[in-house]
Write a protein that holds these residues in place. Structure first.
Motif, PDB file in Angstrom:
ATOM      1  N   GLU B 234       0.836  -1.190   0.000  1.00  0.00           N
ATOM      2  CA  GLU B 234       0.000   0.000   0.000  1.00  0.00           C
ATOM      3  C   GLU B 234       0.870   1.238   0.000  1.00  0.00           C
ATOM      4  OE1 GLU B 234      -3.135   0.015   2.855  1.00  0.00           O
ATOM      5  OE2 GLU B 234      -3.871   1.977   2.204  1.00  0.00           O
ATOM      6  N   GLN B 305      -2.464  -1.339  -7.509  1.00  0.00           N
ATOM      7  CA  GLN B 305      -3.349  -0.487  -8.313  1.00  0.00           C
ATOM      8  C   GLN B 305      -3.976   0.567  -7.421  1.00  0.00           C
ATOM      9  OE1 GLN B 305      -6.016  -3.325 -10.116  1.00  0.00           O
ATOM     10  NE2 GLN B 305      -5.052  -3.046 -12.115  1.00  0.00           N
ATOM     11  N   HIS B 306      -3.917   1.798  -7.863  1.00  0.00           N
ATOM     12  CA  HIS B 306      -4.451   2.911  -7.072  1.00  0.00           C
ATOM     13  C   HIS B 306      -3.906   2.879  -5.648  1.00  0.00           C
ATOM     14  CE1 HIS B 306      -7.014   3.302 -10.496  1.00  0.00           C
ATOM     15  NE2 HIS B 306      -7.539   2.112 -10.289  1.00  0.00           N
ATOM     16  N   GLY B 307      -2.639   2.535  -5.505  1.00  0.00           N
ATOM     17  CA  GLY B 307      -1.985   2.626  -4.200  1.00  0.00           C
ATOM     18  C   GLY B 307      -2.196   1.441  -3.291  1.00  0.00           C
ATOM     19  N   ALA B 314      -9.062  -3.652  -3.874  1.00  0.00           N
ATOM     20  CA  ALA B 314      -8.931  -2.931  -5.141  1.00  0.00           C
ATOM     21  C   ALA B 314     -10.269  -2.688  -5.815  1.00  0.00           C
ATOM     22  CB  ALA B 314      -8.006  -3.698  -6.073  1.00  0.00           C
TER      23      ALA B 314
END
Lengths: 317, 315
Positions: B234, B305-307, B314
């Motif tokens: 993360e 993905q997206h942090g 996700a």
């Protein structure tokens, strides 16, 4: 003021440093070490100032009169008071010969140990720090060197040298040859000791820190690891000085060391030994005693140093 | 342009059983003056990441692939001598244990002087001036006298200040701090954190802070990256990460903080422990310890993905 005021801004005052160091602290309370150090210093001074102190010059054949040969020391009956410790078979003053002999013995002992230390420390440091193949090659070389005894190497080298180059050149170069032979024969002691402590120091975080600061290998090896690995080196140095002096004496006794006209303690003992049974005991006993005392005080200091520098042996304060 | 950009960094350890991955393709960027925290349990690869940035992995570790671009230059492919001009001069590093990081036989002044001499050719009086200035900056009282002292004469907190002063000596652009306060007691910890924060702000130095203490990260950093078993699980703004953790591992770490447990009840913990390099589970490395794990987690490894790298978070 004085010396203390001259110390640089990054250096602690030397006197405080000595007082607060375990060495200075321990020397202050260890009577035996004090005595040993005093005797050693006295002998070293006597050796250094031999030309001033000695009543005769044993290297000068003109000062020797064969008529004075085999005179006993001053405290024995029918002695000549001008020869305090008596004379040897050629009529040389024994006191002068011993002072000059002490000089030769100490010179050879110290220089040989310096040579051992130079080779041994460089090899041990490289083997320990660089590791891998360098380590294997250097330490196997040390093992091979150790598998020949010092005396064997020394006797062979010196005997071959004397046969090959003749007695004249040999006697001119005797000091240098003895230093080289004793120095080269015993370097593995240093190499092994240094390597072992380098391996221990190498793991410590300050070495990582030194690498992180971008220092080169040589700088890390000599400036950062070496000073931290030196305590055992000091300890073995004292033992090695004593050993080197004994090696030199043994070789001289066997006739392979210092020539008779420039005697070391060993060659004095050796040349006097022939006359022991004719009653002239002083020629061999007195230089022998000097040698024993010299080696003894060096070893006592070595023991003391080992106790102080070994943190496991710290006994309270 | 980012000051430091790490792209797909893979670090392997060549062991007898074959190479195993300590870092499995991590990427991150650090802007000038930014403070980034890397958190994770022991064995997550935090320190390996720090040492690989300086290309100082000790055997058997090595950088298998990836780039470490510092100020436009790839450190992973730089020669040893070129690297030495970066280490200590443009990137400073602070270690965990201040008792061990200073050379015991050199005085503080000697160690500082040596660092200056190794990287710049300033005169002795200039060097003295810089050393005193730096020691004053890290709030060491009577710096002139400290220069003569040896590390053993200073306390732990004082030594860590000296180490910070040495790290700052040549105005680096980045400081890597590997658990800088772990070995110190709590009050000193707070002082050192405060000091680091002020120094980074005043000098515009970027900081890469490696720690397992989320409290420290929350105080000090702008962004946080959570590592688990050599992967980034993360990455987010620190404030957002603390407020709303998305990965179950991050949530577990936060729940484990003592202040999040009701008084009198046992502390929360994440069951199990970090897998070893030799026994990495299939799929998502965290699945054996995760209470949200599904069948998919055991077979497929989620990408970041997206942090966040988690199948459950996700979507």
């Amino acid at each position: 003021m004085g010396i203390a005021a001259q110390s640089r801004w990054w250096q602690p005052r030397w006197w405080q440093r000595w007082r607060s160091s375990p060495l200075g602290h321990s020397l202050g309370r260890d009577r035996i070490a004090q005595v040993a150090l005093a005797v050693l210093l006295l002998m070293a001074l006597a050796a250094v100032f031999a030309p001033v102190l000695a009543p005769f010059d044993p290297y000068d054949p003109r000062s020797i009169d064969i008529m004075n040969s085999e005179l006993p020391p001053a405290w024995v009956d029918d002695a000549d008071p001008q020869f305090v410790l008596g004379t040897d078979a050629q009529g040389r003053d024994l006191l002068s010969a011993i002072l000059y002999g002490l000089r030769v013995s100490l010179l050879i002992g110290l220089c040989a140990v310096m040579l051992q230390a130079l080779i041994g420390i460089t090899v041990g440091l490289s083997a320990g720090y660089l590791g891998g193949r360098v380590d294997v090659i250097l330490m196997r070389a040390a093992d091979i060197q150790l598998s020949y005894s010092t005396m064997m190497v020394a006797i062979i080298v010196l005997a071959v040298f004397r046969t090959a180059f003749g007695a004249q050149l040999y006697s001119d170069l005797a000091v240098l040859m003895l230093i080289l032979v004793i120095g080269i024969a015993e370097w593995p002691q240093y190499a092994r000791t240094v390597r072992a402590s380098v391996l221990a120091e190498k793991q410590k975080e300050y070495i990582d820190a030194a690498q992180v600061l971008g220092y080169g290998r040589l700088r890390i090896m000599f400036r950062h690891i070496l000073p931290n690995a030196l305590s055992p080196v000091f300890v073995i140095s004292t033992v090695q000085v004593a050993n080197a002096i004994i090696s030199e004496a043994s070789l001289s006794f066997l006739g392979l060391g210092m020539p008779v006209n420039r005697p070391s303690l060993g060659s004095l003992i050796s040349s006097g030994f022939e006359y022991v049974f004719s009653g002239s005991w002083w020629m061999t006993v007195i230089p022998g005693l000097v040698l024993v005392v010299l080696v003894l005080v060096v070893n006592v200091l070595g023991d003391w140093l080992r106790d102080v520098l070994n943190p496991r042996l710290y006994k309270g304060s | 342009m980012a000051l430091l950009e790490v792209r797909d960094l893979v670090v392997e350890f060549g062991l007898r059983e074959g190479a195993s991955m300590a870092l499995d393709g991590i990427s991150f960027a650090l802007e000038p003056g930014e403070r980034l925290g890397i958190v994770g349990e022991s064995g997550a690869g935090k320190s390996v990441a720090a040492f690989s940035i300086l290309n100082l992995l000790s055997a058997p570790g090595y950088i298998a692939s990836g780039q470490i671009i510092f100020d436009g230059v790839d450190l992973a492919s730089l020669s040893e001598s070129a690297l030495r001009t970066v280490r200590g001069r443009r990137i400073g590093m602070i270690f965990q244990d201040p008792m061990m990081t200073l050379n015991p036989v050199l005085s503080i002044g000697e160690q500082m002087l040596e660092c200056l001499r190794a990287h710049s050719n300033c005169s002795e009086s200039e060097a003295r001036h810089i050393c005193i200035e730096r020691l004053r900056q890290v709030q060491i009282p009577s710096p002139e006298q400290r220069l003569r002292q040896y590390p053993h004469e200073l306390s732990g907190g004082m030594r860590q200040r000296v180490i910070i002063a040495i790290a700052l000596l040549l105005d680096p652009q980045l400081i890597i701090a590997d658990e800088p306060t772990t070995a110190l007691d709590v009050t000193i910890q707070a002082e050192i954190m405060q000091l680091l924060r002020e120094l980074c702000d005043n000098e515009g130095v970027a900081l890469l802070l490696i720690t397992h203490d989320l409290g420290v990260v929350a105080q000090l950093t702008h962004r946080t990256m959570v590592l688990y078993a050599g992967r980034v699980v993360e990455q987010a703004e620190t404030a957002a990460l603390i407020r709303a953790p998305r990965h179950p591992y991050t949530r577990g770490l936060l729940d484990a903080l003592p202040e999040r447990t009701e008084p009198g009840r046992p502390l929360n913990q994440i069951p199990g422990s970090m897998p070893g390099l030799q026994s990495m589970p299939s799929g998502c490395a965290f699945h054996p310890r995760c209470n949200l794990a599904r069948a998919r987690c055991q077979s497929e490894s989620p990408a970041l993905q997206h942090g966040v790298a988690c199948w459950e978070a996700a979507c």
